[in-house]
Write an enzyme that holds these catalytic residues in place. Structure first.
Site, PDB file in Angstrom:
ATOM      1  N   THR A  59       0.815  -1.217   0.000  1.00 60.19           N
ATOM      2  CA  THR A  59       0.000   0.000   0.000  1.00 60.19           C
ATOM      3  C   THR A  59       0.844   1.262   0.000  1.00 60.19           C
ATOM      4  O   THR A  59       0.472   2.269  -0.611  1.00 60.19           O
ATOM      5  CB  THR A  59      -0.914  -0.009   1.249  1.00 60.19           C
ATOM      6  OG1 THR A  59      -1.786  -1.125   1.140  1.00 60.19           O
ATOM      7  CG2 THR A  59      -1.741   1.257   1.349  1.00 60.19           C
ATOM      8  N   SER A 130       1.478  -7.568  -1.212  1.00 64.73           N
ATOM      9  CA  SER A 130       2.187  -8.651  -0.512  1.00 64.73           C
ATOM     10  C   SER A 130       1.381  -9.942  -0.462  1.00 64.73           C
ATOM     11  O   SER A 130       1.933 -11.008  -0.197  1.00 64.73           O
ATOM     12  CB  SER A 130       2.613  -8.213   0.885  1.00 64.73           C
ATOM     13  OG  SER A 130       1.513  -8.148   1.743  1.00 64.73           O
ATOM     14  N   SER A 131       0.082  -9.859  -0.743  1.00 64.77           N
ATOM     15  CA  SER A 131      -0.713 -11.095  -0.795  1.00 64.77           C
ATOM     16  C   SER A 131      -0.268 -11.969  -1.965  1.00 64.77           C
ATOM     17  O   SER A 131      -0.546 -13.166  -1.999  1.00 64.77           O
ATOM     18  CB  SER A 131      -2.197 -10.765  -0.970  1.00 64.77           C
ATOM     19  OG  SER A 131      -2.563  -9.795  -0.042  1.00 64.77           O
ATOM     20  N   THR A 161       1.550  -4.768   4.040  1.00 64.53           N
ATOM     21  CA  THR A 161       1.390  -5.180   5.443  1.00 64.53           C
ATOM     22  C   THR A 161       0.795  -6.585   5.566  1.00 64.53           C
ATOM     23  O   THR A 161       1.008  -7.253   6.582  1.00 64.53           O
ATOM     24  CB  THR A 161       0.471  -4.196   6.193  1.00 64.53           C
ATOM     25  OG1 THR A 161      -0.795  -4.150   5.524  1.00 64.53           O
ATOM     26  CG2 THR A 161       1.075  -2.816   6.248  1.00 64.53           C
ATOM     27  N   ASP A 162       0.051  -7.032   4.529  1.00 63.50           N
ATOM     28  CA  ASP A 162      -0.697  -8.281   4.693  1.00 63.50           C
ATOM     29  C   ASP A 162       0.187  -9.484   5.035  1.00 63.50           C
ATOM     30  O   ASP A 162      -0.164 -10.291   5.888  1.00 63.50           O
ATOM     31  CB  ASP A 162      -1.506  -8.584   3.413  1.00 63.50           C
ATOM     32  CG  ASP A 162      -2.683  -7.628   3.265  1.00 63.50           C
ATOM     33  OD1 ASP A 162      -3.013  -6.935   4.252  1.00 63.50           O
ATOM     34  OD2 ASP A 162      -3.265  -7.562   2.169  1.00 63.50           O
TER      35      ASP A 162
HETATM   36  N1  ASP Z   1      -2.700  -5.564   0.383  1.00 67.11           N
HETATM   37  C1  ASP Z   1      -1.628  -4.697   0.811  1.00 67.11           C
HETATM   38  C2  ASP Z   1      -0.351  -5.510   0.800  1.00 67.11           C
HETATM   39  O1  ASP Z   1      -0.131  -6.291   1.676  1.00 67.11           O
HETATM   40  C3  ASP Z   1      -1.912  -4.158   2.155  1.00 67.11           C
HETATM   41  C4  ASP Z   1      -0.882  -3.182   2.691  1.00 67.11           C
HETATM   42  O2  ASP Z   1       0.185  -3.010   2.184  1.00 67.11           O
HETATM   43  O3  ASP Z   1      -1.198  -2.564   3.729  1.00 67.11           O
HETATM   44  O4  ASP Z   1       0.427  -5.382  -0.105  1.00 67.11           O
END
Ligand code: ASP
Length: 633
Positions: A59, A130-131, A161-162
């Site tokens: 993100t 990151s998913s 963050t994921d």
């Molecule tokens: N879907 C995003 C990721 O993990 C969420 C984030 O970065 O907060 O890449």
């Protein structure tokens, strides 16, 4: 006396030689609580620290697409960051570029730390949510850190963050004997938006990676620095998105930065930094729930699975009356599958004090203490890929504390030491904070004096009582600095095995290795080099040193430098090597030593003269013979 929480230091290179400051060098000194310390650290001169930023996606670097969803946007991060004064000081960058036109660094503004952080962003292609990341991405990050390990003081990984907690956990195992700070961060709101948490997270990550030697893979989020393998994502929407329930943050960012140095994990073997780039993918997470069917469990435990994290209830309890399930666990154990017991609770640890918990151990399930599911899974993947370990060793390793990922046992409290208790009583100290402050104040002094006494037994007692072995005194000298100056090999070995950092610098910017070199302790030098110590000086500085010692006929010092990794061919500013000077001064023993170590005889100085030419002019006949004898460069 500085508290043991004070000041880890690291620089890219050794900058003081025999008390002379090398202005070419970068230095980093940091204190746990730093108030703004002003213009001490001007961009010209000393005081730079280099950080490599690996931007993998997430993100933090996303933009909204036309369909209204967030997706990573390529090639804009660096340009946009340059627009934020808290992330990039344009004037300082221009000044730096005038002196170093060959490099293109971004520069943090003066944040009151000793070092100005210079950083480079390496953007991954493709940028990933990151998913979508896989184990291959973990390997790529690890290999990139390996490749640039010696060029940078610290590393920042920008990441979604994921799955950040998985990446952090995996890297913590893959980066073996890590001696530098790795900070992973990202954000809940893209960096380019007005209310983004990304700018603060990135700035704090750069400050930490550039100024503090915390040799761990960490996660920085919302003003807290966590041990990566103790951390889980706990919120989809709060800016406080991460927590490490079983270990307090390693550092907190308030008005100052407070690092809990005693909690910082340090490698405990005498080996160089290395990346283990193999991972076993036949692993899985199996979460128990009431009435889970035996078919589900059987299918899950079937080949090719090799390792399973079993997420059990409470303190590690399973349904002990379900013979069908326990038979499956037993069968899997016999096939060599490693099953690790981790609790579904985020706080607390697996403790076989219930019959339902010990029943799992009876069928070969390994207790996983207080590991997070992310840590347990990635540890399994790492441990299972170690070809050199037997199955039994792998099981033992899953129970052992490899990178601070689990709690093995609680050490006796340092406060229990008689001397501390006595002082506590005399001073009438009552609160835990007062006792902590006292311990922090006096333990570096006690440790350093024990080390200079060479008393290994007392040192071990201190360690057992929880003393922080990298605590530094007023001069920022750590016990390892003292042991290296004294040449006490046993103590050096002991300290290294118990995690003392080879990268710490004293007030004169000397590392322990440099202390061993200037005191000519050859065995100690060999050991520090084995543990990953290096000079990392510009070759001109090394050349100047070598030439000066060669001129003085100081063979022992030349050997110290060689053992520390110096290249005996490095010339000084007149392009002379130590062989030229040894020839000029007619030092036959030095010439023979240099020839034995294959120093190049045909190297020419600024005036086009070889060492042999100089010996001829000065009529040093036996040297001429010696230099011509093996004239086959
Ligand atoms: N879907 C995003 C990721 O993990 C969420 C984030 O970065 O907060 O890449």
């Amino acid at each position: 006396m500085h508290s043991p929480n004070t000041a880890s230091e690291e620089v890219c290179s050794d900058s003081i030689i025999d008390g002379k400051e090398d202005t070419l060098q970068n230095s980093v000194r940091s204190e746990t609580t730093l108030k703004n310390s002003s213009s001490l650290h001007k961009i010209k001169g000393d005081g730079y620290s280099k950080v490599l930023v690996l931007y993998t996606g997430g993100t933090i670097g996303m933009l909204r697409t036309e369909s209204g969803v967030y997706a990573p946007e390529t090639s804009i991060m660096e340009k946009r960051i340059k627009l934020y004064p808290q992330l990039h000081d344009t004037t300082a960058a221009e000044d730096y570029a005038i002196e170093h036109p060959e490099k293109n660094f971004m520069i943090l503004p003066d944040t009151g730390e000793t070092a100005r952080v210079l950083y480079v962003i390496r953007e991954y292609v493709p940028l990933l949510d990151s998913s979508n990341m896989t184990m291959d991405d973990w390997i790529r990050i690890a290999m990139d850190i390996k490749e640039s390990y010696e060029q940078y003081n610290g590393f920042v990984v920008l990441h979604g963050t994921d799955t950040m907690a998985y990446t952090a956990s995996a890297l913590s195992f893959m980066l073996e004997n890590l001696g530098k700070t790795v900070v992973i961060t990202g954000s809940q709101i893209p960096l380019y938006e007005a209310r983004s948490d990304g700018r603060d997270n990135l700035m704090n990550a750069l400050i930490v990676a550039g100024n503090y030697v915390i040799p761990e893979v960490t996660i920085l989020f919302n003003n807290k620095l966590f041990r990566g393998n103790r951390t889980s994502k706990i919120s989809t929407s709060n800016l406080d998105a991460f927590n490490s329930p079983n270990l307090p943050p390693l550092a907190k960012m308030g008005i100052g930065i407070h690092v809990e140095w005693r909690n910082v994990y340090r490698p405990s073997s005498i080996e160089k930094f290395n990346v283990h780039s193999l991972l076993n993918r036949n692993v899985g997470l199996l979460r128990l729930f009431p009435s889970i069917t035996v078919e589900v469990v059987r299918a899950f435990l079937s080949p090719p699975i090799e390792g399973v994290v079993l997420q059990t209830y409470g303190a590690g309890n399973g349904p002990s009356q379900r013979r069908d399930l326990f038979d499956e666990f037993k069968r899997a154990f016999r096939r060599g599958v490693i099953i690790v017991n981790c609790t579904q609770c985020s706080l607390g640890q697996v403790d076989p004090s219930y019959e339902t918990g010990s029943a799992l151990m009876d069928v070969g399930v390994v207790p996983g203490s207080d590991m997070t599911p992310e840590a347990a899974l990635t540890k399994l993947s790492y441990v299972l890929s170690k070809k050199e370990w037997s199955l039994q060793t792998k099981r033992t390793m899953m129970e052992a504390n490899l990178r601070g990922e689990l709690t093995v046992h609680k050490d006796a409290k340092f406060e229990d030491l008689d001397v501390i208790t006595a002082v506590v009583k005399t001073l009438n100290l009552s609160s835990a904070e007062e006792v902590d402050a006292l311990r922090d104040a006096i333990s570096p002094a006690i440790l350093c004096s024990i080390v200079s006494e060479g008393n290994l037994e007392k040192l071990e007692i201190m360690r057992q009582f929880g003393a922080y072995l990298s605590a530094c005194d007023y001069d920022y000298k750590t016990p390892l600095h003292i042991a290296c100056s004294d040449g006490n090999l046993k103590i050096v070995e002991y300290l290294l095995k118990h995690g003392a950092s080879i990268h710490m610098r004293d007030r004169e910017h000397r590392t322990p290795l440099m202390n061993a070199v200037v005191n000519d302790h050859h065995e100690v030098i060999k050991l520090i080099v084995k543990a990953g110590g290096y000079l990392n000086l510009p070759s001109l500085t090394i050349g100047e040193m070598l030439c000066s010692y060669a001129k003085q006929g100081d063979l022992t010092r030349l050997e110290s430098l060689r053992l520390a990794g110096a290249d005996l061919n490095d010339p000084d500013c007149t392009n002379r090597t130590c062989l030229h000077y040894a020839a000029e001064m007619n030092l036959e023993e030095v010439v023979s030593y240099l020839l034995k170590h294959n120093v190049c005889k045909s190297a020419q100085d600024l005036y086009g003269r070889t060492a042999c030419d100089i010996a001829k002019v000065l009529e040093h006949d036996s040297l001429v013979k010696l230099l011509q004898l093996e004239n086959a460069d």
